[in-house]
Design an enzyme around this catalytic site. Structure first.
Site, PDB file in Angstrom:
ATOM      1  NE  ARG A 104      44.666  24.967  38.388  1.00  0.00           N
ATOM      2  CZ  ARG A 104      44.407  24.393  39.542  1.00  0.00           C
ATOM      3  NH1 ARG A 104      44.213  23.087  39.587  1.00  0.00           N
ATOM      4  NH2 ARG A 104      44.366  25.085  40.654  1.00  0.00           N
ATOM      5  CB  THR A 108      37.170  26.517  33.151  1.00  0.00           C
ATOM      6  OG1 THR A 108      38.514  26.820  32.717  1.00  0.00           O
ATOM      7  CG2 THR A 108      36.225  27.593  32.650  1.00  0.00           C
ATOM      8  CG  ASP A 200      49.956  29.621  42.160  1.00  0.00           C
ATOM      9  OD1 ASP A 200      48.870  29.762  41.583  1.00  0.00           O
ATOM     10  OD2 ASP A 200      51.057  29.563  41.555  1.00  0.00           O
ATOM     11  CG  ASP A 203      51.174  33.173  42.317  1.00  0.00           C
ATOM     12  OD1 ASP A 203      51.567  33.598  41.206  1.00  0.00           O
ATOM     13  OD2 ASP A 203      49.984  33.141  42.653  1.00  0.00           O
TER      14      ASP A 203
END
Ligand SMILES: O=P(O)(O)OC[C@H]1O[C@H](OP(=O)(O)OP(=O)(O)O)[C@H](O)[C@@H]1O
Ligand SMILES: O=c1cc[nH]c(=O)[nH]1
Ligand SMILES: [Mg+2]
Length: 209
Positions: A104, A108, A200, A203
């Site tokens: 992603r 944006t 995340d 991560d």
């Protein structure tokens, strides 16, 4: 319209709490995501069709049941989807695994596809697309689109945590796809992260924070 199923099994909910907790380190996070992958695989395969076969037990001839119908395909969305696949394969080892690589764009929030490798008998399989997070829904919508353009006709989507925005986007773009989640969270924050979420997922799984 695609239906949404929440897996509220106590073991899934318990493990999800520790997955969310920021004190949980990479090793334990990975183990928990793997375990929840197995538990969710157990739930999502609840409605697989069965057929009767004849076998001989050591005692006598018997009629018993085996899986019937189309074969399964698992498609993790890289990177984070990988964390759930081994757990799922423990229960459904005959499933083939395709991979769709998407990230992603942090500005944006649009998905960028960088890798696709799928089983060759794509029309003959029921697919489960898997990713821990359904946030804006952009990645799931794009992955499923990619799968459909290559010939897949039967697709379900499974994730740990979904935001309402992602569920709506996925239902709108792919009304034929049912959605299976462990939790429906509150909202997205200004950076497109799920609140309260788990941070995340990629991560935390791979220690790249
Ligand atoms: O619903 P969306 O708004 O599209 O967000 C969800 C996506 O974001 C995360 O991936 P990320 O882009 O962080 O890639 P990674 O797995 O490589 O870290 C997550 O694993 C999903 O694929
Ligand atoms: O909360 C979020 C949103 C997108 N991707 C993640 O890994 N976490
Ligand atoms: Mg990530």
């Amino acid at each position: 319209m695609g239906k949404v199923f929440v897996f509220d099994h106590p073991l899934i909910q318990h493990k999800l709490t520790y997955i969310r907790d920021k004190k949980t380190g990479t090793k334990e996070f990975r183990e928990l995501v793997d375990e929840v992958g197995s538990l969710m695989a157990f739930e999502i395969t609840r409605d697989l069709p069965l057929e009767e076969v004849e076998i001989d037990t050591p005692v006598q001839r018997a009629t018993s049941k085996v899986l019937a119908g189309k074969k399964l395909g698992l498609v993790p969305i890289l990177r984070a989807g990988i964390g759930m696949v081994d757990g799922m394969l423990k229960l459904i080892p005959a499933a083939k695994v395709g991979h769709i690589g998407l990230y992603r764009d942090p500005k944006t929030l649009q998905p960028v596809e960088y890798y696709v490798k799928l089983p060759s008998d794509i029309e003959e399989r029921d697919f489960i697309v898997v990713d821990p997070m359904l946030a804006t829904g952009g990645s799931a919508v794009a992955a499923i689109h990619s799968l459909k353009t290559r010939g897949a006709t039967s697709i379900r989507f499974m994730c740990l945590i979904a935001a309402p925005e992602g569920v709506e986007a996925l239902k709108e773009a792919h009304p034929d796809v049912d959605i299976y989640i462990a939790a429906l969270d509150e909202k997205l924050n200004e950076k497109g992260y799920i609140v309260p979420g788990l941070g995340d997922a990629g991560d935390r799984l791979f220690g790249t924070m």
